[in-house]
Design a protein around this motif. Structure first.
Motif, PDB file in Angstrom:
ATOM      1  N   SER A 167      21.100  71.062 -49.861  1.00 11.41           N
ATOM      2  CA  SER A 167      21.342  69.706 -49.375  1.00 11.41           C
ATOM      3  C   SER A 167      20.028  69.044 -49.025  1.00 11.41           C
ATOM      4  O   SER A 167      19.039  69.721 -48.758  1.00 11.41           O
ATOM      5  CB  SER A 167      22.230  69.731 -48.133  1.00 11.41           C
ATOM      6  N   ALA A 168      20.040  67.714 -49.019  1.00  4.26           N
ATOM      7  CA  ALA A 168      18.850  66.963 -48.622  1.00  4.26           C
ATOM      8  C   ALA A 168      19.258  65.887 -47.631  1.00  4.26           C
ATOM      9  O   ALA A 168      20.380  65.380 -47.670  1.00  4.26           O
ATOM     10  CB  ALA A 168      18.182  66.342 -49.839  1.00  4.26           C
ATOM     11  N   ALA A 169      18.333  65.532 -46.766  1.00  2.00           N
ATOM     12  CA  ALA A 169      18.581  64.492 -45.769  1.00  2.00           C
ATOM     13  C   ALA A 169      18.631  63.124 -46.445  1.00  2.00           C
ATOM     14  O   ALA A 169      18.000  62.914 -47.479  1.00  2.00           O
ATOM     15  CB  ALA A 169      17.475  64.515 -44.723  1.00  2.00           C
ATOM     16  N   LEU A 170      19.376  62.211 -45.842  1.00  2.00           N
ATOM     17  CA  LEU A 170      19.414  60.837 -46.340  1.00  2.00           C
ATOM     18  C   LEU A 170      18.289  60.032 -45.696  1.00  2.00           C
ATOM     19  O   LEU A 170      17.850  60.341 -44.586  1.00  2.00           O
ATOM     20  CB  LEU A 170      20.757  60.190 -46.006  1.00  2.00           C
ATOM     21  N   SER A 215      23.014  64.340 -43.915  1.00  2.00           N
ATOM     22  CA  SER A 215      22.583  64.954 -45.175  1.00  2.00           C
ATOM     23  C   SER A 215      23.776  65.217 -46.081  1.00  2.00           C
ATOM     24  O   SER A 215      24.911  65.333 -45.610  1.00  2.00           O
ATOM     25  CB  SER A 215      21.853  66.271 -44.902  1.00  2.00           C
ATOM     26  N   VAL A 216      23.494  65.300 -47.373  1.00  2.11           N
ATOM     27  CA  VAL A 216      24.536  65.602 -48.367  1.00  2.11           C
ATOM     28  C   VAL A 216      23.952  66.539 -49.424  1.00  2.11           C
ATOM     29  O   VAL A 216      22.738  66.564 -49.629  1.00  2.11           O
ATOM     30  CB  VAL A 216      25.077  64.331 -49.074  1.00  2.11           C
ATOM     31  N   PRO A 217      24.813  67.306 -50.100  1.00  5.85           N
ATOM     32  CA  PRO A 217      24.324  68.123 -51.210  1.00  5.85           C
ATOM     33  C   PRO A 217      23.723  67.229 -52.290  1.00  5.85           C
ATOM     34  O   PRO A 217      24.278  66.186 -52.627  1.00  5.85           O
ATOM     35  CB  PRO A 217      25.582  68.829 -51.716  1.00  5.85           C
ATOM     36  N   ARG A 269      32.181  61.659 -54.358  1.00  6.98           N
ATOM     37  CA  ARG A 269      31.063  61.512 -53.415  1.00  6.98           C
ATOM     38  C   ARG A 269      31.446  60.567 -52.279  1.00  6.98           C
ATOM     39  O   ARG A 269      31.096  60.797 -51.130  1.00  6.98           O
ATOM     40  CB  ARG A 269      29.853  60.966 -54.173  1.00  6.98           C
ATOM     41  N   LYS A 270      32.161  59.485 -52.616  1.00  7.33           N
ATOM     42  CA  LYS A 270      32.621  58.553 -51.582  1.00  7.33           C
ATOM     43  C   LYS A 270      33.571  59.249 -50.615  1.00  7.33           C
ATOM     44  O   LYS A 270      33.499  59.066 -49.398  1.00  7.33           O
ATOM     45  CB  LYS A 270      33.298  57.343 -52.211  1.00  7.33           C
ATOM     46  N   LYS A 285      32.793  63.274 -44.015  1.00 13.70           N
ATOM     47  CA  LYS A 285      31.710  63.626 -43.085  1.00 13.70           C
ATOM     48  C   LYS A 285      31.556  62.594 -41.983  1.00 13.70           C
ATOM     49  O   LYS A 285      31.274  62.933 -40.840  1.00 13.70           O
ATOM     50  CB  LYS A 285      30.385  63.792 -43.844  1.00 13.70           C
ATOM     51  N   ARG A 286      31.725  61.327 -42.323  1.00 11.61           N
ATOM     52  CA  ARG A 286      31.619  60.274 -41.307  1.00 11.61           C
ATOM     53  C   ARG A 286      32.732  60.433 -40.279  1.00 11.61           C
ATOM     54  O   ARG A 286      32.515  60.300 -39.081  1.00 11.61           O
ATOM     55  CB  ARG A 286      31.697  58.896 -41.938  1.00 11.61           C
ATOM     56  N   GLY A 287      33.939  60.732 -40.742  1.00 11.50           N
ATOM     57  CA  GLY A 287      35.078  60.913 -39.842  1.00 11.50           C
ATOM     58  C   GLY A 287      34.841  62.027 -38.847  1.00 11.50           C
ATOM     59  O   GLY A 287      35.205  61.924 -37.685  1.00 11.50           O
ATOM     60  N   ALA A 288      34.181  63.105 -39.297  1.00  8.52           N
ATOM     61  CA  ALA A 288      33.895  64.227 -38.414  1.00  8.52           C
ATOM     62  C   ALA A 288      32.855  63.853 -37.368  1.00  8.52           C
ATOM     63  O   ALA A 288      32.880  64.339 -36.246  1.00  8.52           O
ATOM     64  CB  ALA A 288      33.409  65.420 -39.223  1.00  8.52           C
ATOM     65  N   ASN A 289      31.928  62.954 -37.736  1.00 10.01           N
ATOM     66  CA  ASN A 289      30.834  62.607 -36.826  1.00 10.01           C
ATOM     67  C   ASN A 289      31.055  61.299 -36.084  1.00 10.01           C
ATOM     68  O   ASN A 289      30.240  60.912 -35.261  1.00 10.01           O
ATOM     69  CB  ASN A 289      29.517  62.494 -37.604  1.00 10.01           C
TER      70      ASN A 289
END
Length: 143
Positions: free
Chosen positions: A31-34, A46-48, A114-115, A121-125
């Motif tokens: 994965s890499a940071a955005l 970050s996302v894969p 991807r969306k 991930k947004r929902g979790a955070n």
């Protein structure tokens, strides 16, 4: 400190699990940071990484170089970026492998999967670490 009794903290076992990981697990590990703009836009850190993402190298010899991801070479744990190449002794040009953790993603290639991942991930955070005004007031009243 070890928290879960079901997970080993052995260095030997951790390394074996890492280096013998199947491709599906390597995807997540690679994965890499955005970038800061994408981070605020999507609310995800970050996302894969995947082919056709645009990245900027932030560490190493190729620092500050940008380009599109040409290939994710999961077997070697590296990504190949568009204009990051070197010339071999015989004159052939080859892509140089860059570790995805040393890159930031500046532009995502979005498709429906991807969306969905970003939404998940947004929902979790979304509510992570946030206190509502009522909770803050309740904490003040505890004493």
């Amino acid at each position: 400190m070890k928290y879960s009794p079901r997970v080993s903290s052995s260095r030997r076992k951790s390394r074996k699990a890492h280096f013998t990981a199947p491709s599906s697990e390597r995807r997540k590990i690679m994965s890499a940071a955005l970038s800061s703009e994408l981070r605020t836009k999507y609310g995800v850190r970050s996302v894969p990484i995947r082919k056709d993402d645009e990245v900027q190298v932030v560490r190493g010899t190729y620092k500050k170089r940008e380009g599109k991801v040409v290939q994710c070479y999961r077997k070697k744990w590296v990504i190949h970026i568009e204009r990051i190449t070197r010339e071999k002794v015989n004159g052939a040009t080859v892509n140089v492998g860059v570790d995805p953790s040393k890159c930031i993603i500046t532009k995502l290639k979005l498709d429906k999967d991807r969306k969905a991942l970003l939404e998940r991930k947004r929902g979790a955070n979304a509510e992570k670490g946030k206190f509502t005004p009522e909770e803050v007031q309740a904490m003040r009243d505890v004493d």
